[in-house]
Design a protein around this motif. Structure first.
Motif, PDB file in Angstrom:
ATOM      1  N   ALA A  56       0.972  28.810  21.821  1.00 26.14           N
ATOM      2  CA  ALA A  56       2.054  28.218  21.024  1.00 26.14           C
ATOM      3  C   ALA A  56       2.980  27.372  21.896  1.00 26.14           C
ATOM      4  O   ALA A  56       3.479  26.332  21.467  1.00 26.14           O
ATOM      5  CB  ALA A  56       2.850  29.318  20.318  1.00 26.14           C
ATOM      6  N   LYS A  57       3.220  27.800  23.129  1.00 27.39           N
ATOM      7  CA  LYS A  57       4.123  27.083  24.025  1.00 27.39           C
ATOM      8  C   LYS A  57       3.435  25.969  24.813  1.00 27.39           C
ATOM      9  O   LYS A  57       4.107  25.082  25.347  1.00 27.39           O
ATOM     10  CB  LYS A  57       4.720  28.053  25.064  1.00 27.39           C
ATOM     11  CG  LYS A  57       5.871  28.886  24.571  1.00 27.39           C
ATOM     12  CD  LYS A  57       6.385  29.789  25.689  1.00 27.39           C
ATOM     13  CE  LYS A  57       7.016  29.068  26.858  1.00 27.39           C
ATOM     14  NZ  LYS A  57       8.399  28.637  26.638  1.00 27.39           N
ATOM     15  N   GLY A  58       2.100  26.040  24.923  1.00 27.81           N
ATOM     16  CA  GLY A  58       1.399  25.144  25.833  1.00 27.81           C
ATOM     17  C   GLY A  58       1.770  25.486  27.264  1.00 27.81           C
ATOM     18  O   GLY A  58       1.979  24.631  28.111  1.00 27.81           O
ATOM     19  N   ARG A  59       1.887  26.800  27.530  1.00 26.11           N
ATOM     20  CA  ARG A  59       2.350  27.259  28.847  1.00 26.11           C
ATOM     21  C   ARG A  59       1.174  27.488  29.788  1.00 26.11           C
ATOM     22  O   ARG A  59       0.177  28.086  29.400  1.00 26.11           O
ATOM     23  CB  ARG A  59       3.129  28.560  28.657  1.00 26.11           C
ATOM     24  CG  ARG A  59       3.731  29.166  29.931  1.00 26.11           C
ATOM     25  CD  ARG A  59       4.555  30.356  29.532  1.00 26.11           C
ATOM     26  NE  ARG A  59       5.113  31.124  30.604  1.00 26.11           N
ATOM     27  CZ  ARG A  59       6.444  31.219  30.826  1.00 26.11           C
ATOM     28  NH1 ARG A  59       7.290  30.535  30.101  1.00 26.11           N
ATOM     29  NH2 ARG A  59       6.901  31.999  31.783  1.00 26.11           N
ATOM     30  N   PRO A  60       1.316  27.052  31.060  1.00 26.05           N
ATOM     31  CA  PRO A  60       0.245  27.304  32.032  1.00 26.05           C
ATOM     32  C   PRO A  60       0.039  28.802  32.250  1.00 26.05           C
ATOM     33  O   PRO A  60       1.014  29.552  32.304  1.00 26.05           O
ATOM     34  CB  PRO A  60       0.757  26.656  33.322  1.00 26.05           C
ATOM     35  CG  PRO A  60       1.867  25.747  32.909  1.00 26.05           C
ATOM     36  CD  PRO A  60       2.439  26.309  31.650  1.00 26.05           C
ATOM     37  N   PRO A  75       8.653  34.910  26.618  1.00 25.92           N
ATOM     38  CA  PRO A  75       9.282  33.803  27.320  1.00 25.92           C
ATOM     39  C   PRO A  75      10.257  33.128  26.352  1.00 25.92           C
ATOM     40  O   PRO A  75      10.360  33.531  25.192  1.00 25.92           O
ATOM     41  CB  PRO A  75       8.106  32.873  27.605  1.00 25.92           C
ATOM     42  CG  PRO A  75       7.204  33.076  26.435  1.00 25.92           C
ATOM     43  CD  PRO A  75       7.377  34.526  26.004  1.00 25.92           C
ATOM     44  N   SER A  76      10.972  32.137  26.831  1.00 27.78           N
ATOM     45  CA  SER A  76      11.823  31.345  25.941  1.00 27.78           C
ATOM     46  C   SER A  76      10.942  30.687  24.878  1.00 27.78           C
ATOM     47  O   SER A  76       9.795  30.327  25.133  1.00 27.78           O
ATOM     48  CB  SER A  76      12.573  30.300  26.752  1.00 27.78           C
ATOM     49  OG  SER A  76      11.675  29.587  27.599  1.00 27.78           O
ATOM     50  N   ALA A  77      11.498  30.515  23.653  1.00 34.07           N
ATOM     51  CA  ALA A  77      10.689  30.127  22.493  1.00 34.07           C
ATOM     52  C   ALA A  77      10.574  28.610  22.310  1.00 34.07           C
ATOM     53  O   ALA A  77      10.493  28.121  21.178  1.00 34.07           O
ATOM     54  CB  ALA A  77      11.249  30.783  21.232  1.00 34.07           C
ATOM     55  N   ASN A  78      10.563  27.873  23.405  1.00 32.50           N
ATOM     56  CA  ASN A  78      10.427  26.416  23.367  1.00 32.50           C
ATOM     57  C   ASN A  78       9.011  26.004  23.745  1.00 32.50           C
ATOM     58  O   ASN A  78       8.277  26.775  24.366  1.00 32.50           O
ATOM     59  CB  ASN A  78      11.396  25.785  24.371  1.00 32.50           C
ATOM     60  CG  ASN A  78      11.242  26.408  25.750  1.00 32.50           C
ATOM     61  OD1 ASN A  78      11.556  27.568  25.946  1.00 32.50           O
ATOM     62  ND2 ASN A  78      10.721  25.642  26.696  1.00 32.50           N
ATOM     63  N   THR A  79       8.645  24.768  23.394  1.00 34.14           N
ATOM     64  CA  THR A  79       7.447  24.172  23.954  1.00 34.14           C
ATOM     65  C   THR A  79       7.660  24.032  25.457  1.00 34.14           C
ATOM     66  O   THR A  79       8.760  23.676  25.894  1.00 34.14           O
ATOM     67  CB  THR A  79       7.237  22.763  23.344  1.00 34.14           C
ATOM     68  OG1 THR A  79       7.101  22.908  21.929  1.00 34.14           O
ATOM     69  CG2 THR A  79       6.004  22.086  23.899  1.00 34.14           C
ATOM     70  N   PRO A  86      13.820  21.926  26.635  1.00 35.10           N
ATOM     71  CA  PRO A  86      14.928  22.862  26.845  1.00 35.10           C
ATOM     72  C   PRO A  86      14.731  24.139  26.031  1.00 35.10           C
ATOM     73  O   PRO A  86      14.211  24.100  24.918  1.00 35.10           O
ATOM     74  CB  PRO A  86      16.155  22.083  26.323  1.00 35.10           C
ATOM     75  CG  PRO A  86      15.760  20.647  26.346  1.00 35.10           C
ATOM     76  CD  PRO A  86      14.276  20.628  26.094  1.00 35.10           C
ATOM     77  N   SER A  87      15.162  25.261  26.581  1.00 32.82           N
ATOM     78  CA  SER A  87      15.067  26.534  25.866  1.00 32.82           C
ATOM     79  C   SER A  87      15.907  26.486  24.592  1.00 32.82           C
ATOM     80  O   SER A  87      16.927  25.810  24.540  1.00 32.82           O
ATOM     81  CB  SER A  87      15.558  27.676  26.759  1.00 32.82           C
ATOM     82  OG  SER A  87      14.692  27.844  27.845  1.00 32.82           O
ATOM     83  N   PRO A  88      15.469  27.210  23.543  1.00 30.25           N
ATOM     84  CA  PRO A  88      16.173  27.159  22.252  1.00 30.25           C
ATOM     85  C   PRO A  88      17.394  28.068  22.213  1.00 30.25           C
ATOM     86  O   PRO A  88      17.314  29.233  22.568  1.00 30.25           O
ATOM     87  CB  PRO A  88      15.123  27.643  21.258  1.00 30.25           C
ATOM     88  CG  PRO A  88      14.058  28.289  22.052  1.00 30.25           C
ATOM     89  CD  PRO A  88      14.264  28.047  23.500  1.00 30.25           C
TER      90      PRO A  88
HETATM   91 MG    MG Z   1      11.244  29.273  29.685  1.00 31.51          MG
END
Ligand code: MG
Ligand code: TXA
Length: 329
Positions: A56-60, A144-148, A152-154
């Motif tokens: 959902a985040k596209g996080r590595p 984690p923070s709920a941003n892409t 910036p974090s939401p």
């Molecule tokens: Mg974060």
């Protein structure tokens, strides 16, 4: 597709949490408010569920997640070889904006939570909605923070909705988050302990409780100890430059940029009538201001900073990242 439920901070309503608890127990992802920023939560013992956060985040995948628990007692069931200083930090700052890196007990969390490290970051959030959710859930919540990734974090549910609509089933809306930047991350597996990410809990506050603490030099050439540091950008779409809040300097910069036919947004404590857009600067409003810049047609963003240690170190850290260390000149 993504449902939003408003949760009243002051009302102890079981029904509001029931749906969130069921969704998480079923291996899905739910966004929820904490006192720092909104988190994107999944069952930390379920690999598939945690993998949905990364998608959902596209996080590595090499960037580990923070595990949220409801109390010190619960935290201690998941970690081992906990230092005396870590225990002192729990007593002094939990619930609160401090994440402690400790040795995880083997086989406790899904491997993707910790990016297969032997350590884990844990915190008890100081927010009635987050705490209630954790108490009802009775599971460790990887969040984690709920941003892409890279955004910036939401700090508002609408920020989460903007980034996550259609990607997650549910957002718990608890209103604006109070602190507005992410928790301080302290590595307690080394001596002296090291701040991997500055936050609301300051170096001085930590040192008052546990003595000397080092600030990790967030040097681009060094291999970062906190895997996330190399990825953090908090970047708005238009280029952001830091500028010193000195007599007349910002007015001159605005005039110069506008003279080239470009539109300029200023993020500052003061209003600049000459600028095309003005957004407020404080720890609580920085991320919302960066996101507001994205909804304008500004070509360039100036963020007004005070040098010489006059500004909060964590706020300065986020501004430097958002600007990728660029200064207007
Ligand atoms: Mg974060
Ligand atoms: O305030 C917060 O901390 C928010 C709210 C939702 O709790 N969460 C948050 O999580 O900011 P996230 O995933 O965006 O940031 C976690 C940071 C990353 O920089 C990550 O690299 C670091 O913590 N981290 C997590 N586990 C670690 C570990 N075992 N060793 C070193 N750093 C770790």
């Amino acid at each position: 597709e993504t449902e939003i439920i408003s949760v009243d901070k002051n009302v102890d309503e079981k029904e509001s949490y029931k749906q969130a608890v069921e969704i998480i127990r079923n291996g899905e992802v739910v966004a929820f408010p904490t006192e720092t920023v909104y988190g994107l939560g999944a069952d930390a013992t379920n690999w598939e569920a945690v993998n949905k956060i990364f998608e959902a985040k596209g996080r590595p995948a090499d960037n580990p997640l923070i595990v949220h628990v409801d109390s010190k007692e619960t935290a201690l069931t998941y970690v081992q070889e906990v230092s005396a200083k870590a225990l002192q930090c729990m007593d002094a700052f939990w619930p609160g904006a401090l994440t402690l890196i400790m040795q995880a007990k083997p086989e406790t969390f899904a491997g993707n939570v910790t990016a297969n490290l032997e350590t884990v970051g844990v915190r008890v959030p100081n927010h009635p909605v987050a705490l209630k959710l954790l108490q009802e859930l009775k599971l460790p919540l990887a969040a984690p923070s709920a941003n892409t990734s890279g955004k910036p974090s939401p700090t508002l549910a609408e920020h989460v909705y903007h980034d996550m609509d259609g990607k997650i089933p549910l957002i718990l809306d608890g209103g604006p988050t109070e602190i507005g930047i992410e928790s301080t991350v302290l590595d307690t597996t080394c001596e002296p302990p090291v701040i991997l990410r500055p936050g609301k809990v300051s170096k001085q506050q930590l040192e008052n409780v546990i003595g000397t603490v080092r600030l990790s030099s967030d040097n681009k050439n060094n291999t970062p100890k906190s895997p996330g540091m190399k990825y953090m950008h908090y970047a708005p779409a238009a280029p952001l430059y830091l500028i010193e809040n000195e007599e007349g300097l910002i007015e001159k910069a605005i005039e110069y940029v506008r003279g080239k036919g470009k539109r300029v947004a200023v993020i500052s404590k003061e209003e600049y009538p000459e600028a095309d857009f003005n957004f407020p600067l404080s720890m609580a409003t920085l991320y919302a201001s960066l996101r507001k810049c994205d909804s304008t047609d500004a070509d360039l963003i100036l963020a007004s900073v005070e040098t010489g240690g006059k500004m909060d170190e964590a706020l300065m850290n986020r501004l430097e990242k958002a600007a990728d260390h660029k200064w207007f000149s």
